[in-house]
Design a protein around this motif. Structure first.
Motif, PDB file in Angstrom:
ATOM      1  N   LEU A 570      -8.788  -6.088  22.358  1.00  0.00           N
ATOM      2  CA  LEU A 570      -8.532  -6.656  21.041  1.00  0.00           C
ATOM      3  C   LEU A 570      -7.907  -5.565  20.186  1.00  0.00           C
ATOM      4  O   LEU A 570      -8.430  -4.444  20.120  1.00  0.00           O
ATOM      5  CB  LEU A 570      -9.833  -7.142  20.394  1.00  0.00           C
ATOM      6  CG  LEU A 570      -9.727  -7.699  18.973  1.00  0.00           C
ATOM      7  CD1 LEU A 570      -8.891  -8.982  18.962  1.00  0.00           C
ATOM      8  CD2 LEU A 570     -11.121  -7.965  18.406  1.00  0.00           C
ATOM      9  N   GLY A 571      -6.771  -5.870  19.553  1.00  0.00           N
ATOM     10  CA  GLY A 571      -6.092  -4.845  18.787  1.00  0.00           C
ATOM     11  C   GLY A 571      -5.334  -5.388  17.601  1.00  0.00           C
ATOM     12  O   GLY A 571      -5.225  -6.611  17.406  1.00  0.00           O
ATOM     13  N   ASP A 585      -6.557  -0.425  19.279  1.00  0.00           N
ATOM     14  CA  ASP A 585      -6.829  -1.305  20.422  1.00  0.00           C
ATOM     15  C   ASP A 585      -8.164  -0.935  21.038  1.00  0.00           C
ATOM     16  O   ASP A 585      -8.351   0.208  21.485  1.00  0.00           O
ATOM     17  CB  ASP A 585      -5.722  -1.188  21.468  1.00  0.00           C
ATOM     18  CG  ASP A 585      -4.411  -1.784  21.004  1.00  0.00           C
ATOM     19  OD1 ASP A 585      -4.260  -3.014  21.112  1.00  0.00           O
ATOM     20  OD2 ASP A 585      -3.547  -1.027  20.530  1.00  0.00           O
ATOM     21  N   ALA A 586      -9.089  -1.879  21.046  1.00  0.00           N
ATOM     22  CA  ALA A 586     -10.389  -1.703  21.686  1.00  0.00           C
ATOM     23  C   ALA A 586     -10.365  -2.397  23.043  1.00  0.00           C
ATOM     24  O   ALA A 586      -9.686  -3.412  23.216  1.00  0.00           O
ATOM     25  CB  ALA A 586     -11.492  -2.274  20.807  1.00  0.00           C
ATOM     26  N   ARG A 631     -19.265  -0.227  33.642  1.00  0.00           N
ATOM     27  CA  ARG A 631     -18.693  -0.804  32.425  1.00  0.00           C
ATOM     28  C   ARG A 631     -18.074   0.322  31.605  1.00  0.00           C
ATOM     29  O   ARG A 631     -18.747   1.307  31.288  1.00  0.00           O
ATOM     30  CB  ARG A 631     -19.745  -1.531  31.609  1.00  0.00           C
ATOM     31  CG  ARG A 631     -19.250  -2.001  30.223  1.00  0.00           C
ATOM     32  CD  ARG A 631     -20.271  -2.912  29.572  1.00  0.00           C
ATOM     33  NE  ARG A 631     -20.397  -4.156  30.326  1.00  0.00           N
ATOM     34  CZ  ARG A 631     -21.448  -4.976  30.232  1.00  0.00           C
ATOM     35  NH1 ARG A 631     -22.463  -4.655  29.432  1.00  0.00           N
ATOM     36  NH2 ARG A 631     -21.484  -6.086  30.948  1.00  0.00           N
ATOM     37  N   THR A 632     -16.798   0.184  31.280  1.00  0.00           N
ATOM     38  CA  THR A 632     -16.081   1.176  30.492  1.00  0.00           C
ATOM     39  C   THR A 632     -15.676   0.557  29.168  1.00  0.00           C
ATOM     40  O   THR A 632     -15.048  -0.502  29.135  1.00  0.00           O
ATOM     41  CB  THR A 632     -14.834   1.675  31.242  1.00  0.00           C
ATOM     42  OG1 THR A 632     -15.233   2.283  32.473  1.00  0.00           O
ATOM     43  CG2 THR A 632     -14.074   2.694  30.408  1.00  0.00           C
ATOM     44  N   LYS A 633     -16.042   1.218  28.078  1.00  0.00           N
ATOM     45  CA  LYS A 633     -15.677   0.782  26.736  1.00  0.00           C
ATOM     46  C   LYS A 633     -14.836   1.873  26.085  1.00  0.00           C
ATOM     47  O   LYS A 633     -15.061   3.061  26.326  1.00  0.00           O
ATOM     48  CB  LYS A 633     -16.927   0.519  25.891  1.00  0.00           C
ATOM     49  CG  LYS A 633     -17.803  -0.608  26.411  1.00  0.00           C
ATOM     50  CD  LYS A 633     -19.039  -0.778  25.563  1.00  0.00           C
ATOM     51  CE  LYS A 633     -20.027   0.339  25.804  1.00  0.00           C
ATOM     52  NZ  LYS A 633     -21.313   0.121  25.106  1.00  0.00           N
ATOM     53  N   GLY A 634     -13.880   1.450  25.254  1.00  0.00           N
ATOM     54  CA  GLY A 634     -13.049   2.462  24.627  1.00  0.00           C
ATOM     55  C   GLY A 634     -12.272   1.943  23.440  1.00  0.00           C
ATOM     56  O   GLY A 634     -12.244   0.739  23.155  1.00  0.00           O
ATOM     57  N   LEU A 635     -11.638   2.880  22.753  1.00  0.00           N
ATOM     58  CA  LEU A 635     -10.846   2.569  21.568  1.00  0.00           C
ATOM     59  C   LEU A 635      -9.660   3.521  21.506  1.00  0.00           C
ATOM     60  O   LEU A 635      -9.831   4.741  21.638  1.00  0.00           O
ATOM     61  CB  LEU A 635     -11.692   2.712  20.300  1.00  0.00           C
ATOM     62  CG  LEU A 635     -10.971   2.541  18.959  1.00  0.00           C
ATOM     63  CD1 LEU A 635     -10.505   1.101  18.786  1.00  0.00           C
ATOM     64  CD2 LEU A 635     -11.890   2.963  17.805  1.00  0.00           C
ATOM     65  N   ASP A 636      -8.458   2.981  21.315  1.00  0.00           N
ATOM     66  CA  ASP A 636      -7.251   3.764  21.094  1.00  0.00           C
ATOM     67  C   ASP A 636      -6.770   3.565  19.667  1.00  0.00           C
ATOM     68  O   ASP A 636      -6.611   2.415  19.218  1.00  0.00           O
ATOM     69  CB  ASP A 636      -6.132   3.334  22.052  1.00  0.00           C
ATOM     70  CG  ASP A 636      -6.379   3.761  23.482  1.00  0.00           C
ATOM     71  OD1 ASP A 636      -6.920   4.863  23.677  1.00  0.00           O
ATOM     72  OD2 ASP A 636      -6.021   3.005  24.403  1.00  0.00           O
ATOM     73  N   LEU A 637      -6.538   4.655  18.951  1.00  0.00           N
ATOM     74  CA  LEU A 637      -5.967   4.623  17.608  1.00  0.00           C
ATOM     75  C   LEU A 637      -4.685   5.441  17.611  1.00  0.00           C
ATOM     76  O   LEU A 637      -4.663   6.564  18.132  1.00  0.00           O
ATOM     77  CB  LEU A 637      -6.932   5.203  16.580  1.00  0.00           C
ATOM     78  CG  LEU A 637      -8.321   4.565  16.477  1.00  0.00           C
ATOM     79  CD1 LEU A 637      -9.179   5.340  15.480  1.00  0.00           C
ATOM     80  CD2 LEU A 637      -8.207   3.100  16.060  1.00  0.00           C
ATOM     81  N   VAL A 638      -3.624   4.895  17.034  1.00  0.00           N
ATOM     82  CA  VAL A 638      -2.334   5.576  17.025  1.00  0.00           C
ATOM     83  C   VAL A 638      -1.693   5.412  15.663  1.00  0.00           C
ATOM     84  O   VAL A 638      -1.666   4.308  15.100  1.00  0.00           O
ATOM     85  CB  VAL A 638      -1.383   5.007  18.105  1.00  0.00           C
ATOM     86  CG1 VAL A 638      -0.024   5.700  18.037  1.00  0.00           C
ATOM     87  CG2 VAL A 638      -1.983   5.131  19.491  1.00  0.00           C
ATOM     88  N   ASN A 658      -8.448   8.692  21.360  1.00  0.00           N
ATOM     89  CA  ASN A 658      -9.099   7.822  22.342  1.00  0.00           C
ATOM     90  C   ASN A 658     -10.586   8.152  22.406  1.00  0.00           C
ATOM     91  O   ASN A 658     -10.972   9.320  22.493  1.00  0.00           O
ATOM     92  CB  ASN A 658      -8.481   7.990  23.730  1.00  0.00           C
ATOM     93  CG  ASN A 658      -9.258   7.248  24.811  1.00  0.00           C
ATOM     94  OD1 ASN A 658     -10.033   7.837  25.563  1.00  0.00           O
ATOM     95  ND2 ASN A 658      -9.064   5.946  24.886  1.00  0.00           N
ATOM     96  N   TRP A 659     -11.407   7.111  22.324  1.00  0.00           N
ATOM     97  CA  TRP A 659     -12.830   7.224  22.622  1.00  0.00           C
ATOM     98  C   TRP A 659     -13.105   6.375  23.847  1.00  0.00           C
ATOM     99  O   TRP A 659     -12.624   5.237  23.969  1.00  0.00           O
ATOM    100  CB  TRP A 659     -13.681   6.714  21.459  1.00  0.00           C
ATOM    101  CG  TRP A 659     -15.138   6.607  21.842  1.00  0.00           C
ATOM    102  CD1 TRP A 659     -16.041   7.607  21.950  1.00  0.00           C
ATOM    103  CD2 TRP A 659     -15.842   5.403  22.201  1.00  0.00           C
ATOM    104  NE1 TRP A 659     -17.264   7.115  22.340  1.00  0.00           N
ATOM    105  CE2 TRP A 659     -17.167   5.765  22.510  1.00  0.00           C
ATOM    106  CE3 TRP A 659     -15.466   4.058  22.302  1.00  0.00           C
ATOM    107  CZ2 TRP A 659     -18.127   4.828  22.902  1.00  0.00           C
ATOM    108  CZ3 TRP A 659     -16.420   3.125  22.704  1.00  0.00           C
ATOM    109  CH2 TRP A 659     -17.737   3.511  22.992  1.00  0.00           C
TER     110      TRP A 659
END
Length: 803
Positions: A570-571, A585-586, A631-638, A658-659
């Motif tokens: 979701l982004g 984008d998560a 299970r991999t969770k993450g977040l991209d911020l640009v 990136n987290w």
């Protein structure tokens, strides 16, 4: 994929659809780049631009890759994409010489590589330890960087579009298809005087036929090693005192000689028919020191022509030949765009050792061994068709479909006799040396094997706009494998909704898969290490066993199943002006039946089971298994901002974060061997899935340009990570704190066509924190999985001539 070879001008950084390149390396105004047509993830006939893409894609141009100052494609991408990591070493085996990147915290085998939209073959070198255990991924460094126009990194599951391996995402390498020419010469070395590197890149395009073009490229690189294990790591007395607590030897960057060649060509025959072809050829030889062998161990011969009275450090080498060639045609038949192609790729990897011994041969032992040759090949044929239909919606309905047939082969060829032979040398009755060469035993004729596999696939991809501002897409793929894997089905739904002209939201949901590679089933090796068995510090011979062999089955091995994934993302994309852009984008990725390597099974029941199945001189065994679900969770911020400084020039500011976090939902914890329970995935094996990659990565950059001057500054903060011991002794765990790494590249345009640049990677000579002597392990206590390496600062000079 009709547009794969005809791409628009090079791309900018951190654009509104979530695309970004290396910080501060923008070349064109954002407005121009925003109109660029992208290829990856776009099966429909509608030409997708960066802002209209419903999925996040990073785009990094050739010049951006160059201005990172990195020698190869993988390192340049790691400096550009926050969710992509590339540790200096990913394990204890050949993975330090044949490296592979990780995307979104997943295994390198879960990243699909394309070249001009066509599937790239995989390496024959299988990772048998560390982060990427079980992976034989495509080797990006065997693609000449001089041939690359740009790279598109799709950060989303795409198995429904491209098939197996695309769980974490897709890296699509787009080759140059114009008449440009560039020569780039660079030299550099580490601050400590090691790791001297000389590199020459050259490319030139020529017109052929009517509106045709062929682009030729060459890369050559010579890199000396940088061994950070002082002397032999420890003196003999220190090593014996720390027996079982430490590993020591020659660790650092390997010595590499690399030559890569390539071409990319297209020739229009008429308005509706174009022929195309591309190819790469590579040769690489890499070598690296291994663990020090103590002269007090029975497995070391101290006398004779090749005796080592003071012990020795063997060297492991890999000699590779790599080849890919694609031929195809595309055109128009009625209302349908079509593309028909075949792509063949082959990687051959000979491995061996020198300055080494086979102690079972006594004083007759040679010091050079060819352990064996591994060969992987892939032949892929594709037919892709697409067109649009007017159905009364805001925009035409895009429909694309296609067929694919792929044949994979894998061979394991025997090494020389001395590498695997048992010479029967004994120092006393009942006290005999183990057979085979140290470090890695050779492949015997009885262990040589080969296999092939076919897969057949079909896909359907549709996209439509029920409202002008709302896009929906759906993809379905059916694929069938022989050799017992069977059928797989994948699907993907994507949507993008423009809330305002400046702000849009996007989301995807998909399922995917990764078929076990033939290497996972056929790879076998016997290696030596050191550890404590029954309270005694000694050499341990252990084997990575064929999954379907009787020996592996006696230790609990079962046939491998495909990995299966479910991806959610979701982004949003926000671009209030042409100069400012921001994306978020998560994602959540569930992977079931992940292929892992068991821990080394050691014990009397293991030895008894191995002997009963014809394997002697071996104390332990490992094999590949569907060992865990994660299970991999993450977040991209640009974000990016173009600042006009008037007479002081302009600056492109960028930020990318990136987290990422992976947790184990379930794993195979034990197996019964002859009535005794053995642990399959120990703390170290589990930690490799969850903690050895940093949970955060932040990239900040600024690229200032004024007339003939340019300065690119990049700051990267790598979060903390943890390495643990295989034993349950938490006092030996190693925690590494976050570190900032600074890279700088300064250029001056001497003439219109000639630029001189100087710069530094890791400008302030930052190392991972040194561990306390009580837990000192490897590379002077710096650890192994450092995402920025453990060789400190590096400075370089570069001369670029454009013609």
């Amino acid at each position: 994929m009709k547009q794969a070879l005809k791409t628009a001008p090079l791309f900018s950084v951190a654009l509104a659809a979530g695309l970004h390149g290396a910080p501060g390396l923008a070349e064109e105004p954002a407005a121009q780049a925003l109109g660029t047509v992208i290829v990856t993830g776009n099966r429909g006939s509608e030409k997708r631009t960066i802002t209209s893409s419903p999925v996040p894609i990073d785009v990094i141009s050739a010049r951006q890759l160059q201005e990172t100052g990195k020698p190869g494609l993988m390192e340049a991408l790691s400096a550009s994409v926050p969710s992509l990591t590339l540790p200096e070493k990913t394990g204890w085996d050949a993975s330090g010489m044949a490296r592979a990147p990780n995307l979104r915290g997943l295994n390198a085998a879960q990243v699909l590589v394309l070249v001009n939209g066509k599937r790239r073959h995989t390496s024959a070198t299988l990772n048998i330890s560390g982060i990427n255990a079980g992976a034989a991924p495509s080797d990006l460094d065997l693609i000449p960087i001089a041939a690359i126009d740009h790279d598109e990194v799709l950060r989303d599951g795409a198995a429904a579009q491209y098939g197996s391996d695309a769980i974490a995402g897709v890296i699509n390498v787009i080759l140059k298809a114009d008449t440009s020419g560039t020569a780039v010469s660079s030299v550099g070395q580490g601050y400590d005087g090691k790791k001297q590197t000389v590199q020459q890149n050259l490319n030139k395009g020529f017109e052929i036929g009517r509106d045709g073009v062929v682009q030729l490229a060459l890369d050559a690189r010579s890199q000396n090693d940088d061994n950070k294990a002082s002397a032999n790591g420890y003196s003999q007395a220190e090593a014996l005192d720390r027996a079982g607590k430490v590993t020591y030897g020659g660790y650092g960057t390997p010595k590499i000689n690399l030559l890569t060649l390539g071409y990319n060509a297209e020739l229009p025959l008429q308005d509706d028919l174009t022929l195309y072809s591309f190819s790469t050829w590579s040769y690489r030889k890499a070598e690296q020191g291994q663990n020090f062998r103590l002269p007090t161990i029975v497995n070391t011969i101290t006398t004779g022509p090749n005796g080592r009275p003071s012990g020795y450090t063997p060297t492991w080498y890999i000699e590779e030949y790599d080849y890919q060639a694609a031929f195809g045609a595309r055109g128009l038949a009625g209302e349908w765009d079509w593309d028909l192609s075949s792509t063949y790729g082959r990687n051959q990897s000979e491995q061996g050792t020198w300055n080494n011994q086979n102690p079972s041969l006594g004083e007759a032992t040679p010091d050079h061994f060819e352990s064996g040759t591994w060969v992987s090949s892939q032949l892929t044929s594709n037919l892709d068709l697409r067109r649009s239909f007017e159905v009364g919606l805001a925009r035409p309905l895009d429909v694309s479909w296609g067929l694919e047939q792929r044949r994979d082969t894998y061979q394991v060829q025997a090494g020389d006799w001395a590498s695997w032979a048992d010479g029967g040398y004994c120092v006393a009755p009942g006290n005999c040396a183990a057979s085979g060469a140290q470090v890695t035993n050779g492949i015997s004729p009885a262990e040589a094997s080969s296999a092939s596999r076919n897969s057949y696939a079909g896909y359907l991809d549709v996209g439509f706009n029920p409202l002008p501002q709302w896009y929906w897409g759906a993809a379905l793929r059916y694929e069938h494998y022989d050799r017992g894997i069977g059928a797989t089905r994948s699907g993907k739904l994507t949507t993008r909704y423009a809330l305002t002209p400046e702000l849009a939201v996007r989301a995807t949901v998909s399922n995917g898969f990764r078929a076990p590679s033939l290497a996972n089933s056929l790879f076998s090796a016997r290696s030596t290490t050191y550890g404590v068995v029954d309270g005694v510090y000694q050499s341990i011979n252990y084997g990575v066993l064929l999954v379907d062999s009787a020996a592996a089955q006696a230790l609990g091995a079962e046939p491998l199943k495909p990995e299966k994934s479910t991806n959610y993302s979701l982004g949003l994309a926000w671009q209030p002006s042409e100069r400012l852009a921001f994306t978020a984008d998560a994602y959540l990725i569930n992977v079931r039946d992940r292929i892992t390597l068991t821990g080394t099974l050691l014990g009397p029941e293991v030895t008894q089971a191995l002997l009963a199945n014809g394997i002697d001189s071996t104390s332990g065994g490992q094999y590949f298994t569907n060992g865990a679900s994660t299970r991999t969770k993450g977040l991209d911020l640009v974000g990016s901002y173009d600042q006009d400084l008037g007479s002081a020039g302009s600056v492109k500011w960028t930020a990318a974060f990136n987290w990422n976090n992976t947790e184990i939902l379930a794993y195979k914890d034990s197996v019964s061997i002859l009535g005794t329970s053995y642990e399959l995935m120990n703390r170290q094996a589990r930690n490799l899935l969850t903690e050895v990659q940093p949970h955060t990565k932040l990239i900040l950059g600024g690229n200032w340009r004024l007339d003939r001057y340019r300065v690119n500054l990049g700051l990267t903060r790598y979060g903390s990570w943890r390495e643990v011991n295989a034993a349950n002794d938490r006092s030996l765990d190693r925690e590494y704190k976050a570190r900032w790494i600074t890279d700088v590249d300064v250029g001056y345009q001497l003439t219109k066509d000639l630029e001189l640049a100087i710069g530094a990677r890791n400008l302030f000579d930052v190392y991972p924190e040194r561990q306390a002597p009580s837990s000192k392990t490897m590379v002077k206590g710096y650890g192994v999985y450092s995402p920025y390496g453990f060789t400190g600062g590096y400075y370089f000079g570069r001369l670029t001539y454009t013609f």
